[in-house]
Design an enzyme around this catalytic site. Sequence first.
Site, PDB file in Angstrom:
ATOM      1  N   GLU A  24     -12.433  -2.431  -3.724  1.00 23.32           N
ATOM      2  CA  GLU A  24     -12.355  -0.964  -3.605  1.00 23.32           C
ATOM      3  C   GLU A  24     -11.532  -0.372  -4.741  1.00 23.32           C
ATOM      4  O   GLU A  24     -10.658   0.464  -4.520  1.00 23.32           O
ATOM      5  CB  GLU A  24     -11.718  -0.618  -2.240  1.00 23.32           C
ATOM      6  CG  GLU A  24     -12.269  -1.475  -1.117  1.00 23.32           C
ATOM      7  CD  GLU A  24     -11.598  -1.279   0.246  1.00 23.32           C
ATOM      8  OE1 GLU A  24     -10.677  -0.481   0.328  1.00 23.32           O
ATOM      9  OE2 GLU A  24     -12.044  -1.929   1.210  1.00 23.32           O
ATOM     10  N   HIS A  52      -6.741  -0.786  -6.458  1.00 20.03           N
ATOM     11  CA  HIS A  52      -7.269  -0.148  -5.253  1.00 20.03           C
ATOM     12  C   HIS A  52      -7.087   1.370  -5.355  1.00 20.03           C
ATOM     13  O   HIS A  52      -5.975   1.865  -5.523  1.00 20.03           O
ATOM     14  CB  HIS A  52      -6.499  -0.712  -4.062  1.00 20.03           C
ATOM     15  CG  HIS A  52      -7.009  -0.289  -2.724  1.00 20.03           C
ATOM     16  ND1 HIS A  52      -6.443   0.748  -2.027  1.00 20.03           N
ATOM     17  CD2 HIS A  52      -8.001  -0.768  -1.947  1.00 20.03           C
ATOM     18  CE1 HIS A  52      -7.075   0.881  -0.857  1.00 20.03           C
ATOM     19  NE2 HIS A  52      -8.018  -0.027  -0.787  1.00 20.03           N
ATOM     20  N   CYS A  78     -10.047   4.203   8.380  1.00 22.43           N
ATOM     21  CA  CYS A  78      -9.118   5.136   7.746  1.00 22.43           C
ATOM     22  C   CYS A  78      -9.769   6.483   7.462  1.00 22.43           C
ATOM     23  O   CYS A  78      -9.114   7.520   7.534  1.00 22.43           O
ATOM     24  CB  CYS A  78      -8.572   4.538   6.454  1.00 22.43           C
ATOM     25  SG  CYS A  78      -9.826   3.827   5.390  1.00 22.43           S
ATOM     26  N   HIS A 114       0.867  -1.188   0.000  1.00 25.95           N
ATOM     27  CA  HIS A 114       0.000   0.000   0.000  1.00 25.95           C
ATOM     28  C   HIS A 114       0.893   1.224   0.000  1.00 25.95           C
ATOM     29  O   HIS A 114       1.475   1.568   1.018  1.00 25.95           O
ATOM     30  CB  HIS A 114      -0.905   0.002   1.234  1.00 25.95           C
ATOM     31  CG  HIS A 114      -2.033   0.994   1.156  1.00 25.95           C
ATOM     32  ND1 HIS A 114      -1.881   2.286   0.700  1.00 25.95           N
ATOM     33  CD2 HIS A 114      -3.349   0.870   1.475  1.00 25.95           C
ATOM     34  CE1 HIS A 114      -3.045   2.907   0.747  1.00 25.95           C
ATOM     35  NE2 HIS A 114      -3.953   2.074   1.213  1.00 25.95           N
TER      36      HIS A 114
END
Lengths: 647, 647
Positions: free
Chosen positions: B313, B261, B409, B185
């Site tokens: 997502e 994502h 988040c 990420h």
Amino acid sequence: MKTPLPLNAIHIDDLYWNRYTRLIPEKVIPYQWEVLNDRVPGVPPSNCLRNFRIAAGEEKGERGGMVFQDSDAAKWLEAVAYSLACSPDPVLEKNADGLIALIGRAQEKDGYLNTYFSLKCPEGKWKNLTEGHELYCAGHFIEAAAAYFETTGKTRLLEIMCRFADLICATFGTEPNKLHGYPGHPEIELALVRLYRVTGVRRYLDLAKYFIDTRGSSPNYFIEEMKRPDFKRIFAELSRYDPAYSQSHVPVREQDTAEGHAVRAMYLFCAMADLAQEYNDGELLERCRILWDNVVQKRMYITGSIGSSGILERFTVDYDLPNDSNYSETCASIGLAMFGLRMNMLTADASYFDTVERVLYNTVRSGISLEGDRYFYVNPLEVWPQTCIENSSRAHIKPVRQKWFDCACCPTNLARTLTGLGKYIYLIEDNELYINLFIRNNAEFKINGETVNISIDTDYPKTGHAKIKIKSGALPLTLNIRIPGFIGSGNNFIVCVNGKPAAGERINNYLKITGTWNNDEVTLNFPVEPRLVYSNPKVHLNCGKAAIARGPEIYCLEEIDNGKNLAALSLDTNSPLQEFYSDKIPGGIMVIKACGKRLIAPEQPDSFGENFIPHTENFTLTAVPYGVWGNRNNESEPGEMLVWIRI
Amino acid sequence: MKTPLPLNAIHIDDLYWNRYTRLIPEKVIPYQWEVLNDRVPGVPPSNCLRNFRIAAGEEKGERGGMVFQDSDAAKWLEAVAYSLACSPDPVLEKNADGLIALIGRAQEKDGYLNTYFSLKCPEGKWKNLTEGHELYCAGHFIEAAAAYFETTGKTRLLEIMCRFADLICATFGTEPNKLHGYPGHPEIELALVRLYRVTGVRRYLDLAKYFIDTRGSSPNYFIEEMKRPDFKRIFAELSRYDPAYSQSHVPVREQDTAEGHAVRAMYLFCAMADLAQEYNDGELLERCRILWDNVVQKRMYITGSIGSSGILERFTVDYDLPNDSNYSETCASIGLAMFGLRMNMLTADASYFDTVERVLYNTVRSGISLEGDRYFYVNPLEVWPQTCIENSSRAHIKPVRQKWFDCACCPTNLARTLTGLGKYIYLIEDNELYINLFIRNNAEFKINGETVNISIDTDYPKTGHAKIKIKSGALPLTLNIRIPGFIGSGNNFIVCVNGKPAAGERINNYLKITGTWNNDEVTLNFPVEPRLVYSNPKVHLNCGKAAIARGPEIYCLEEIDNGKNLAALSLDTNSPLQEFYSDKIPGGIMVIKACGKRLIAPEQPDSFGENFIPHTENFTLTAVPYGVWGNRNNESEPGEMLVWIRI
């Protein structure tokens, strides 16, 4: 009690259905045999038959495939049974007999039969009814056993399955020393009724009733089962289990809406209808009516498919019918047709067959390619091929039919449905003969010792003309001819007997004509014309849209006929729909042309814009039957498809 | 290099934004502090701070929450940093200092800092870059450290994070003795650039460049990592890993489309833009332009949100913008605004701020309630509350804002964005001042030792009037005033200096006015009027639809104003849109009324019908800003919402 005619009493020879009824014995059943034997290049091994060989101790290796992989063999055998009734085939029968013998050798000494638990998890037998599918697989084998006995007279599979059914009877029930559970996936209930009808053994019927009556009692069996220390999870996606998924949230007699996994719901409702009939249980029948109405009025697609959510293959809520992300599993539609047949048998109301016909002419046909070797598991009403991508919300939508599936319930289910098509044409009870579908065939059977000959000659649904020849000797016989719902309520269902207008009575959407028949000719004429069907605005995604239909067939637009971006097309409802015959699709179809418009994309690439002025150009839309969509595409060239069109 | 003004140089006092800029320090940050401390009734324990106490050896227990739970504390600290710049608060600062000290005590001796791996899986450090989020959490803490230093001057968190960054520099890189991986990420890359800018330590910048340049090299690091015997899977849904999910399918310099994502993509693109600036890397800048254009032109919703697929997502394909099943995560929009700010800094093109403004005025506002204590994680453009059910394809869509999330988040990301709003108003470089947003504020800062005072007085977006007062002493200063894209290309951006038409030059969507300023007054007048925005027909779900907009705000229909079944409404594009001010929503809004029609449901319950004749009645549509939708509903009374309206 109304019953279908035996399949070997009916010979179907129908322009519209021959393709399928001939393909299945000639190509589909042999193809599926090869797949089940892991012999088709490009199709990952099914392991289905290999698992039985391993369970029988005749091969070494690890048991493979889904927990319910055994059921593929069961549905294949059921399809073979029906096929042999219509199309004798010694090689096929030998293969089937060999498979039955293998199944017998894979059966455990106490009658238990399930390669997953026998080989992978013997300590887990009956300990995961939530997910284990032991009773589901048993149900499909019982159906196959009954079918194979009915059409071939052979008893071996029936013996095997009675042994297993006896073990199940000894294992489940209200007695304190028995398990008080019921299957996570209904199927055995309707199978046990069928086994009772074949064998006359009452305990099978009683067990079916036990399963139905216990389902949904409190505390929930599955929730309790999952708390036990020896519970072993099989499906990660069921970890937050909602009992509605398996229609076990409340007892079935308290259910008002179709909930959860659509296939499970249909098989359950079929058993409820069977038990309503066997026990003359008016309460259960009323419950079936309520659930049927809920499905057909508020949760069914115009193509006869059900299951609005891709996740968990489930019903959602009334009028929630997304077109491009739905599940609409082929098996669920087959279950709906099975349910409709039972509701018709219970009520003698022909309107149930409007839905059965909707399923057969649309989603069942959509489920299988015209060549018989490709299948849709999911049957969307809109397809945007570029959006059907792995690891996304539309991963379950396949823009082209597939050779096979890891979870391969649908191909064999299609095979048993299409080989068993004859079951849907006629029902008979005493001196009443019900004609429910307009399929060209001839049939010979006996009523009270008197031979009845009947033939239906028709090119339906190309036209609404049919000629019925009937001979019943001295027997007075009432013909109940279904008046299809799509023709509306006018006087446009014209029936003549020997050329003279028939003096029939209309009851429950049947025209009843009583007589003694001696080579008499009954002719039917009713309109099969293109028409528009409008959506109820409660279906939010279809507001301002209409679908094209013709007779029992729903139509769709395909990219190959209309170019890219079908959503940009709109239909002029004031212009007449034009139809013409075309052989652009094998077997021939009626194509429908409609006047409409196409929105023109702006020069800018932006998805929206301050300065876009939408403008249109005239466009003639070309629609083809939904049941044959996608037959002019292949993996490398998928195409868009759309049922509901902007108006 | 253009830079934002320091936050403590700007004082925002704006009718439209005050609600948020005041709520955050007064209510949101304290609320989030309570949540992070597991002290809010009805909110499941976050465990976030407790995890640090356990890691510091000050509390016993099991580490809880998501693998990236630490990052909630980081984003909270970053929000606190910005908040303290604008609104000093000794109690808050004490809490933050205490948390920072705790983080220091939770740090391992070698500088490693991550409570998940320290406590749950010490043997797994750096062995699951695919899913482990160690570098992601590090990135958020580095951002917090830089922010806390910038606004408070305190160095403790910076010291902690430099120690960790040094460990990361010693662990990753091209050298043979280092790991050749990069984060699953992205986030640390942009943080390392920021750390370099604060500390001047070059190795941080070089490591960011290493991460960016190595990403997507072949063989794929994540695929290889997952093959290793000591790899421990954290997320079951990533078992069929597609490297595009983490933008590692090809090197970043070969990526043409935004894939995977959406939040990951945005943070990655931000770092690419940062590196393009630091290294004057034209190739990387060009790649940023290509990716920006792909997102904004073809994969972004009109509300400034991104991520079309609920599953994973993620981005899907061009023009695939489903309205009622999208993800459109609040964090992804925040990332898009961050990317837009960087692209503007690189190019001095004001059009990037059309998107930044779209994000801030629509999806960022939608993400948080007017009371500051409820959040949307997912920001759909259509909501049918009854279909938003657990364990279904729309389970991710919540029809009302939530108190908190297991994966939390978004709330802290909103807090740091809204407290940092001032960063988006001005940019400065040498004698050039860029005014990018029309937010009422006054600011004081120095250029070349000369004090500049500027104030913007406006009620934007209620109107398009603004009065800019400016004083720069002897300094010649060029004002670059953004011409918003929504006003179109006419001569309707009227600027006067001290009452006389300004002789400015239009370059890259800025009006440039150069002068020396001595309490001069620049007035802006541009139209902020209701308008229709049409969809490109390539967006198949929006064909034949339009959206209502006004200035930077996109409008929506809500059930509370328009009744049930918003899909049944259509808009008459020939009638003018009427606007009026209303205080029906706290803070006041401009409401827009439009003439239209409502489809009337038939009496039959069926979802479609042979005999339905759709008819309509006249209806006046009431539209409100999307950013404040759902503020008049609660959990027990959710309401429908719709952006794209049939025309």
